[in-house]
Design a protein around this motif. Sequence first.
Motif, PDB file in Angstrom:
ATOM      1  N   THR A  58       0.925  -1.032   0.002  1.00  0.00           N
ATOM      2  CA  THR A  58      -0.137  -0.055   0.002  1.00  0.00           C
ATOM      3  C   THR A  58       0.788   1.374   0.043  1.00  0.00           C
ATOM      4  O   THR A  58       2.245   1.261   0.165  1.00  0.00           O
ATOM      5  CB  THR A  58      -0.954   0.131   1.273  1.00  0.00           C
ATOM      6  N   CYS A  59       0.253   2.489  -0.317  1.00  0.00           N
ATOM      7  CA  CYS A  59       0.948   3.569  -0.127  1.00  0.00           C
ATOM      8  C   CYS A  59       1.608   3.889   1.106  1.00  0.00           C
ATOM      9  O   CYS A  59       2.565   4.450   1.286  1.00  0.00           O
ATOM     10  CB  CYS A  59       0.061   4.763  -0.642  1.00  0.00           C
ATOM     11  N   THR A  60       0.848   3.542   2.380  1.00  0.00           N
ATOM     12  CA  THR A  60       1.407   3.988   3.756  1.00  0.00           C
ATOM     13  C   THR A  60       2.746   3.118   3.815  1.00  0.00           C
ATOM     14  O   THR A  60       3.448   3.182   4.334  1.00  0.00           O
ATOM     15  CB  THR A  60       0.297   3.484   4.346  1.00  0.00           C
ATOM     16  N   GLU A  76       8.097  -2.024  -7.723  1.00  0.00           N
ATOM     17  CA  GLU A  76       6.748  -2.496  -8.521  1.00  0.00           C
ATOM     18  C   GLU A  76       5.635  -1.656  -7.900  1.00  0.00           C
ATOM     19  O   GLU A  76       4.647  -1.252  -8.789  1.00  0.00           O
ATOM     20  CB  GLU A  76       6.436  -3.790  -7.755  1.00  0.00           C
ATOM     21  N   HIS A  77       5.530  -1.203  -6.557  1.00  0.00           N
ATOM     22  CA  HIS A  77       4.537  -0.298  -6.387  1.00  0.00           C
ATOM     23  C   HIS A  77       4.739   0.958  -7.100  1.00  0.00           C
ATOM     24  O   HIS A  77       3.832   1.634  -7.600  1.00  0.00           O
ATOM     25  CB  HIS A  77       4.789  -0.117  -4.662  1.00  0.00           C
ATOM     26  N   LEU A  78       5.980   1.636  -7.205  1.00  0.00           N
ATOM     27  CA  LEU A  78       6.000   2.696  -8.140  1.00  0.00           C
ATOM     28  C   LEU A  78       5.636   2.526  -9.537  1.00  0.00           C
ATOM     29  O   LEU A  78       4.885   3.639 -10.044  1.00  0.00           O
ATOM     30  CB  LEU A  78       7.588   3.271  -8.136  1.00  0.00           C
ATOM     31  N   GLY A  86       3.019   1.162 -10.618  1.00  0.00           N
ATOM     32  CA  GLY A  86       1.688   1.333 -10.676  1.00  0.00           C
ATOM     33  C   GLY A  86       1.082   2.346  -9.952  1.00  0.00           C
ATOM     34  O   GLY A  86      -0.045   2.656  -9.825  1.00  0.00           O
ATOM     35  N   CYS A  87       2.004   3.174  -9.343  1.00  0.00           N
ATOM     36  CA  CYS A  87       1.448   4.652  -8.495  1.00  0.00           C
ATOM     37  C   CYS A  87       2.034   5.688  -8.586  1.00  0.00           C
ATOM     38  O   CYS A  87       3.170   6.039  -8.169  1.00  0.00           O
ATOM     39  CB  CYS A  87       1.706   3.980  -7.029  1.00  0.00           C
ATOM     40  N   ALA A  88       1.539   6.607  -9.572  1.00  0.00           N
ATOM     41  CA  ALA A  88       1.804   7.814  -9.915  1.00  0.00           C
ATOM     42  C   ALA A  88       2.161   8.894  -8.520  1.00  0.00           C
ATOM     43  O   ALA A  88       3.184   9.520  -8.422  1.00  0.00           O
ATOM     44  CB  ALA A  88       0.978   8.562 -10.748  1.00  0.00           C
ATOM     45  N   HIS A  89       1.235   8.722  -7.785  1.00  0.00           N
ATOM     46  CA  HIS A  89       1.421   9.374  -6.372  1.00  0.00           C
ATOM     47  C   HIS A  89       2.521   9.289  -5.600  1.00  0.00           C
ATOM     48  O   HIS A  89       3.281  10.206  -5.254  1.00  0.00           O
ATOM     49  CB  HIS A  89       0.051   8.998  -5.594  1.00  0.00           C
ATOM     50  N   CYS A  90       2.784   7.796  -5.394  1.00  0.00           N
ATOM     51  CA  CYS A  90       4.047   7.640  -4.543  1.00  0.00           C
ATOM     52  C   CYS A  90       5.645   8.086  -5.588  1.00  0.00           C
ATOM     53  O   CYS A  90       6.415   8.402  -4.984  1.00  0.00           O
ATOM     54  CB  CYS A  90       4.360   6.215  -4.221  1.00  0.00           C
ATOM     55  N   THR A  91       5.325   7.912  -6.896  1.00  0.00           N
ATOM     56  CA  THR A  91       6.373   8.558  -7.740  1.00  0.00           C
ATOM     57  C   THR A  91       6.602   9.861  -7.570  1.00  0.00           C
ATOM     58  O   THR A  91       7.981  10.042  -7.382  1.00  0.00           O
ATOM     59  CB  THR A  91       5.989   7.959  -9.119  1.00  0.00           C
TER      60      THR A  91
END
Lengths: 78, 207
Positions: A2-4, A28-30, A32-37
């Motif tokens: 998750t983002c958290t 992997e998370h990065l 699919g997640c523009a926010h965390c990028t």
Amino acid sequence: MTCTEFLALLDELIDGTVGAETRKQLEEHLGGCAHCTVTLNTTRKTIEVYRSNELYELPKSVRDRLHQAILARCKNGC
Amino acid sequence: MATIQVTGESEQHPDVALVASAVAGDVQAFEKLIRKYDRQIFRIAQHITQNREDAEDVVQDAFLKAYEKLSQFQGNSKFYTWLVRIAVNESLMRLRKRRTGKMVSIDEDIETDEGSVPRDLADWSPNPEQNYTQTELAKILRKTIQGLPQGFRVVFVLRDVDGLSTEETAEMLGLSVPAVKSRLLRARLQLRERLSRYFRSKKAGEK
Ligand SMILES: [Zn+2]
């Protein structure tokens, strides 16, 4: 992940202290997640901008004055 | 007592020899240490005291105190680590004097919404500097970091600006390693969030 969970490992990712397996999960998370990028990029930039800009210059005249004051007292045995 | 022993250690930190010479009475060796670290000590003192005059006094007092206690310096810790520790204490003392009656420590005023996921999505990361002059940028950066709780600010400066390790930072501030880690993360995220307010709007060309 998750983002958290990503955020909890952000520092280690930035400081390069994560293990290979965790790094893979983070990447992997990065993917699919523009926010965390964005969070990662701007946090890195925040550090860089503070590192490369001196906020409190110590002018030569002040340095010289301080050095003289310190050394004068050192020579007198403080 | 200050004799340099040639041990099996091949890589000795250059400060060790300077300290030994200074203890033996070589003031020039001490001057080299001053030249090497005065700017960093001033920077840390400024970030803690937020006052130029105090920060200058801290530089002076920290080096004098270090000189006085030089023979007590344990060669197994880094001279710089030891020096910063003295400077942090001196800075806190100055701060206490200004805010008479109010206790000041590196542990104070820490409360934030920990671990909250940042909300904005604007990526200003490539080149925020190009929209500002050096002076404007420095002003924004100062204003932004001054808004952080002191205990976060100092950790950020030691870790990210000075480039010290988590362990060294913990030792200097008398904090635990987990406390340093948690403060560093929150400091970075808060700074990022605050800088976003400037850099994002500037980038969009609005406001
Ligand atoms: Zn995410």
